[in-house]
Design a protein around this motif. Structure first.
Motif, PDB file in Angstrom:
ATOM      1  N   ILE A 170     -34.288  83.272  22.026  1.00 45.49           N
ATOM      2  CA  ILE A 170     -34.853  82.583  20.954  1.00 45.49           C
ATOM      3  C   ILE A 170     -33.721  81.742  20.624  1.00 45.49           C
ATOM      4  O   ILE A 170     -32.339  81.968  20.890  1.00 45.49           O
ATOM      5  CB  ILE A 170     -35.123  83.293  19.552  1.00 45.49           C
ATOM      6  N   THR A 171     -33.910  80.285  19.918  1.00 49.94           N
ATOM      7  CA  THR A 171     -32.836  79.683  19.371  1.00 49.94           C
ATOM      8  C   THR A 171     -32.493  80.162  17.991  1.00 49.94           C
ATOM      9  O   THR A 171     -33.168  80.336  17.161  1.00 49.94           O
ATOM     10  CB  THR A 171     -33.185  78.180  19.576  1.00 49.94           C
ATOM     11  N   ILE A 172     -31.066  80.202  17.765  1.00 49.83           N
ATOM     12  CA  ILE A 172     -30.782  80.661  16.679  1.00 49.83           C
ATOM     13  C   ILE A 172     -29.799  79.478  15.676  1.00 49.83           C
ATOM     14  O   ILE A 172     -30.027  79.251  14.565  1.00 49.83           O
ATOM     15  CB  ILE A 172     -29.560  81.944  16.738  1.00 49.83           C
ATOM     16  N   GLY A 206     -41.647  76.393  22.886  1.00 52.75           N
ATOM     17  CA  GLY A 206     -41.601  75.661  24.097  1.00 52.75           C
ATOM     18  C   GLY A 206     -40.269  74.729  23.825  1.00 52.75           C
ATOM     19  O   GLY A 206     -39.931  73.794  24.740  1.00 52.75           O
ATOM     20  N   LYS A 207     -39.805  74.554  22.658  1.00 49.93           N
ATOM     21  CA  LYS A 207     -38.554  73.455  22.551  1.00 49.93           C
ATOM     22  C   LYS A 207     -37.450  73.367  23.508  1.00 49.93           C
ATOM     23  O   LYS A 207     -37.119  72.470  24.049  1.00 49.93           O
ATOM     24  CB  LYS A 207     -37.928  73.490  20.881  1.00 49.93           C
ATOM     25  N   THR A 208     -36.822  74.666  23.739  1.00 50.07           N
ATOM     26  CA  THR A 208     -35.649  74.714  24.391  1.00 50.07           C
ATOM     27  C   THR A 208     -36.107  74.344  25.695  1.00 50.07           C
ATOM     28  O   THR A 208     -35.174  73.537  26.759  1.00 50.07           O
ATOM     29  CB  THR A 208     -34.862  75.811  24.106  1.00 50.07           C
ATOM     30  N   THR A 209     -37.188  74.735  26.260  1.00 51.41           N
ATOM     31  CA  THR A 209     -37.632  74.658  27.592  1.00 51.41           C
ATOM     32  C   THR A 209     -38.016  72.894  27.799  1.00 51.41           C
ATOM     33  O   THR A 209     -37.468  72.545  29.024  1.00 51.41           O
ATOM     34  CB  THR A 209     -39.013  75.207  27.831  1.00 51.41           C
ATOM     35  N   LEU A 210     -38.662  72.484  26.882  1.00 52.45           N
ATOM     36  CA  LEU A 210     -38.751  70.958  26.839  1.00 52.45           C
ATOM     37  C   LEU A 210     -37.446  70.143  27.047  1.00 52.45           C
ATOM     38  O   LEU A 210     -37.154  69.193  27.851  1.00 52.45           O
ATOM     39  CB  LEU A 210     -39.492  70.437  25.886  1.00 52.45           C
TER      40      LEU A 210
HETATM   41  N1  LIG Z   1     -46.901  78.936  30.065  1.00 53.31           N
HETATM   42  C1  LIG Z   1     -45.834  78.342  29.582  1.00 53.31           C
HETATM   43  N2  LIG Z   1     -44.921  78.652  29.104  1.00 53.31           N
HETATM   44  C2  LIG Z   1     -43.995  77.884  28.473  1.00 53.31           C
HETATM   45  C3  LIG Z   1     -44.023  76.687  28.684  1.00 53.31           C
HETATM   46  N3  LIG Z   1     -43.025  76.096  28.343  1.00 53.31           N
HETATM   47  C4  LIG Z   1     -42.147  77.180  27.731  1.00 53.31           C
HETATM   48  N4  LIG Z   1     -42.941  78.262  28.029  1.00 53.31           N
HETATM   49  C5  LIG Z   1     -42.405  79.740  27.664  1.00 53.31           C
HETATM   50  O1  LIG Z   1     -42.461  79.860  26.157  1.00 53.31           O
HETATM   51  C6  LIG Z   1     -41.098  80.845  26.127  1.00 53.31           C
HETATM   52  C7  LIG Z   1     -40.435  80.071  24.616  1.00 53.31           C
HETATM   53  O2  LIG Z   1     -39.788  78.988  25.293  1.00 53.31           O
HETATM   54  P1  LIG Z   1     -38.557  78.207  24.476  1.00 53.31           P
HETATM   55  O3  LIG Z   1     -38.321  77.059  25.137  1.00 53.31           O
HETATM   56  O4  LIG Z   1     -37.449  79.314  24.361  1.00 53.31           O
HETATM   57  O5  LIG Z   1     -39.219  78.418  23.101  1.00 53.31           O
HETATM   58  P2  LIG Z   1     -38.485  77.470  21.998  1.00 53.31           P
HETATM   59  O6  LIG Z   1     -39.594  76.732  21.095  1.00 53.31           O
HETATM   60  O7  LIG Z   1     -37.170  76.890  22.106  1.00 53.31           O
HETATM   61  O8  LIG Z   1     -38.258  78.882  21.119  1.00 53.31           O
HETATM   62  P3  LIG Z   1     -37.252  79.083  19.743  1.00 53.31           P
HETATM   63  O9  LIG Z   1     -36.266  78.043  20.055  1.00 53.31           O
HETATM   64  O10 LIG Z   1     -36.922  80.449  19.732  1.00 53.31           O
HETATM   65  O11 LIG Z   1     -38.057  78.699  18.487  1.00 53.31           O
HETATM   66  C8  LIG Z   1     -40.287  80.924  27.270  1.00 53.31           C
HETATM   67  O12 LIG Z   1     -40.669  82.142  27.934  1.00 53.31           O
HETATM   68  C9  LIG Z   1     -40.909  79.828  28.163  1.00 53.31           C
HETATM   69  O13 LIG Z   1     -40.780  79.822  29.445  1.00 53.31           O
HETATM   70  C10 LIG Z   1     -45.076  76.006  29.109  1.00 53.31           C
HETATM   71  O14 LIG Z   1     -45.283  74.908  29.321  1.00 53.31           O
HETATM   72  N5  LIG Z   1     -46.168  76.756  29.911  1.00 53.31           N
END
Ligand SMILES: Nc1nc2c(ncn2[C@@H]2O[C@H](COP(=O)(O)OP(=O)(O)OP(=O)(O)O)[C@@H](O)[C@H]2O)c(=O)[nH]1
Ligand SMILES: [Mg+2]
Length: 602
Positions: free
Chosen positions: A53-55, A16-20
């Motif tokens: 995904i983040t590249i 959830g890094k990018t989402t955060l």
């Molecule tokens: N249920 C739930 N899903 C979440 C939450 N935060 C993120 N997600 C989901 O998790 C998935 C991955 O989120 P990203 O933010 O892309 O994760 P990331 O860590 O950036 O992934 P990489 O960059 O590929 O390593 C997405 O489908 C988001 O919608 C959360 O708080 N709750």
């Protein structure tokens, strides 16, 4: 002087890094009121968006109260793990995310280890607490154990914990508290992340950690300023990793804010900015004062663990679907990639043959995928791990593998991995009938394992792995257990013949597909290769049976993606990649040639 904090966001893939970061941009008011943006706004390139995904790591900046917070979002997939260490050197604190159900995963360990070794100050974010299966308490314990195992200092062990549902913009300091917004995250960043060291009055020292390329201004070096002040138009000295000093001038100074980049006039110690104007700039270089240039410590760049050979496409169908097909074009494109992608290496190994080394199959697939979209045609060979000598001992890369499998299937998987020289390290029940099993395994044995694993676990298993280190070579490992179905002739496939071939294994192509002699049309159900004729029609008879061909029932063929195909092929096979097709073929197209070469091999 501006108040600055620099942080990186690190975690296992998908935690959830990018989402955060979206939430941090949003809740700090950095997105303008009318600014349109997508979900996971930082994942800006096509393949990142498609795959979710983040590249590439990317930086942004937000303003919170009177502070500027520079944030670097990093990739969580192990293949791009090389980025993380570089990025960590550029920041003073990190947000370590961990999924409230999945807990500590291989890449969590990888990034936490690097972060602790570099003496960074962590803030732990237990994310996705909204998941029904979430077990935040267990995951907090796992994080404490991990930090202790990895010899964190007392100060590092004393990390703030934030519970979050990043997707919903929710965060809080205690699970018992009512849901709050990200204020507690912003406050933790301001209070727990050290103030950048360095002095704006000192001679300039900035280190480049990422390269970018722009058709108008050329190479761009994204850098952290550790000392001094820099202005647009300044003369500087570029201190290269090998000690060479190159004079240069900052033609443009670029600042970051939200999703925007803008030209700025000046920046000073503590900040993260981009420089244009230095064509020879590389990752790790120090941009220094021209009179008193002092280089910063060189940057350790993760070495590649895997290679494949990109070559000119010489299949009978070559040149029909792509625009760029020559050795020169291929070379130019690969060289261009190496200009900004420091995790990869290129070596010319023969006429029209280029060895590309990187950290994993996904990294190589992404490059190949980008090239097909740019109208290139080429072939790729089976990935090979890099074997090297360390103190006279032949060594190969080892990986930490974690699998989650339904309990009743764990036996099969363990046996399969045993044959691939995996050593089991632990086994834990995960609830809902799943088991988590950890292994250490030669990277070589993982090539081609995913497909088998998905079959063995009926698609329910989840596997994750990341690089540990080079260890002594483990000897032969089991590879693909099935042979190939190989076409004996050229033409367009017909349902009649595919119907009889499908009994012999799994088809990879459908009807009316152009094939050639030596092209692979499927997987044989036995270990040897089988030569088949996929273009044979029904024998003509005098009696007309119209529509008989269409009535034949074909099992849907298995569509081989680039990754799947890359994992599947053996040493004597190649992938033919064009903008429209991914074909699998034998290196030697005729059966005679193949026989001759296999005899030579023995
Ligand atoms: N249920 C739930 N899903 C979440 C939450 N935060 C993120 N997600 C989901 O998790 C998935 C991955 O989120 P990203 O933010 O892309 O994760 P990331 O860590 O950036 O992934 P990489 O960059 O590929 O390593 C997405 O489908 C988001 O919608 C959360 O708080 N709750
Ligand atoms: Mg991401």
């Amino acid at each position: 002087m501006q108040k600055i904090r620099n942080i990186a966001v690190i975690a296992h893939v998908d935690h959830g890094k990018t989402t955060l970061v979206d939430g941090l941009l949003e809740q700090s008011g950095t997105f303008g009121d009318h600014e349109q943006h997508d979900e996971r706004a930082m994942d800006s390139n096509d393949i990142e968006r498609e795959r979710g995904i983040t590249i590439l790591s990317k930086n942004t900046a937000i303003t919170y109260k009177d502070h500027k917070i520079n944030i670097i979002d990093t990739p969580g997939h192990a293949d791009f793990g090389g980025e993380v260490e570089r990025v960590l050197k550029m920041v003073d604190g990190v947000l370590v995310l961990v999924d409230a159900y999945e807990g500590v995963m291989p890449q969590t360990k990888f990034v936490v280890k690097k972060m602790l070794a570099l003496g960074k100050k962590p803030i732990v974010v237990i994310n996705k607490i909204d998941k029904p299966s979430a077990e935040p308490d267990r995951v907090v314990d796992e994080m404490f154990d991990l930090f202790a195992d990895m010899d964190a200092t007392d100060d590092q062990q004393d990390f703030p914990i934030i519970y979050a549902a990043a997707r919903d913009g929710i965060a809080k300091l205690d699970m018992a508290d009512p849901d709050g917004d990200f204020t507690c995250i912003f406050e933790a960043i301001i209070n727990a992340v050290p103030v950048p060291e360095g002095d704006a009055a000192n001679p300039l020292q900035a280190q480049v950690f990422t390269l970018d390329y722009d058709n108008y201004v050329g190479k761009i070096g994204i850098s952290r300023i550790f000392n001094g002040t820099v202005s647009k138009g300044d003369n500087i000295m570029l201190a290269k990793a090998d000690g060479e000093m190159v004079k240069g001038k900052i033609s443009k100074l670029i600042g970051f804010h939200g999703l925007n980049r803008m030209e700025i006039e000046q920046a000073e110690a503590g900040d993260i900015v981009a420089f244009a104007g230095m064509e020879t700039v590389d990752v790790g270089d120090t941009v220094a004062d021209p009179v008193n240039p002092v280089a910063l410590d060189p940057m350790h760049i993760e070495e590649p663990t895997l290679t494949v050979v990109f070559a000119v496409n010489d299949s009978p169908l070559a040149g029909q679907e792509g625009k760029h097909v020559t050795s020169n074009k291929l070379r130019e494109r690969l060289e261009f990639e190496m200009r900004t992608n420091v995790a990869m290496k290129l070596e010319v190994v023969g006429e029209g043959k280029f060895k590309v080394s990187g950290r994993g199959e996904l990294q190589i697939t992404v490059l190949a995928e980008n090239m097909r979209r740019e109208d290139f045609e080429f072939s790729i060979s089976r990935p090979e791990v890099i074997v090297k000598e360390i103190e006279g001992v032949k060594c190969e890369p080892y990986e930490h593998l974690v699998i989650d499998v339904p309990e009743d299937l764990s036996g099969t998987v363990i046996e399969r991995l045993g044959k691939r020289k995996a050593e089991m390290k632990s086994m834990l029940p995960m609830g809902s009938g799943f088991q988590r099993i950890e292994f250490e395994i030669p990277a070589r044995a993982l090539i081609g394992f995913r497909g088998q694993f998905l079959t063995d676990t009926k698609g329910e298993g989840v596997m994750n792995h990341s690089f540990i280190e080079f260890r002594p070579f483990s000897g032969g490992v089991e590879s693909r257990s099935y042979g190939a179905l190989v076409s004996m002739t050229a033409g367009s496939t017909l349902a009649f013949s595919l119907f009889s071939i499908q009994d012999r294994g799994v088809l990879y192509i459908g009807v009316q597909t152009e094939v050639y002699e030596g092209m692979i049309v499927g997987e044989h159900s036995r270990s040897n290769d089988l030569v088949v004729n996929p273009i044979k029609g029904k024998a003509q008879s005098n009696v007309r049976s119209s529509g008989a061909d269409e009535a034949i029932k074909l099992i849907p063929y298995r569509d081989m993606s680039l990754e799947r195909a890359l994992e599947w092929i053996e040493d004597d096979e190649l992938l033919e990649v064009t903008p429209k097709s991914i074909r699998i073929r034998k290196k030697f197209l005729t059966e005679n040639e193949r026989k001759r070469h296999s005899r030579k091999g023995k």
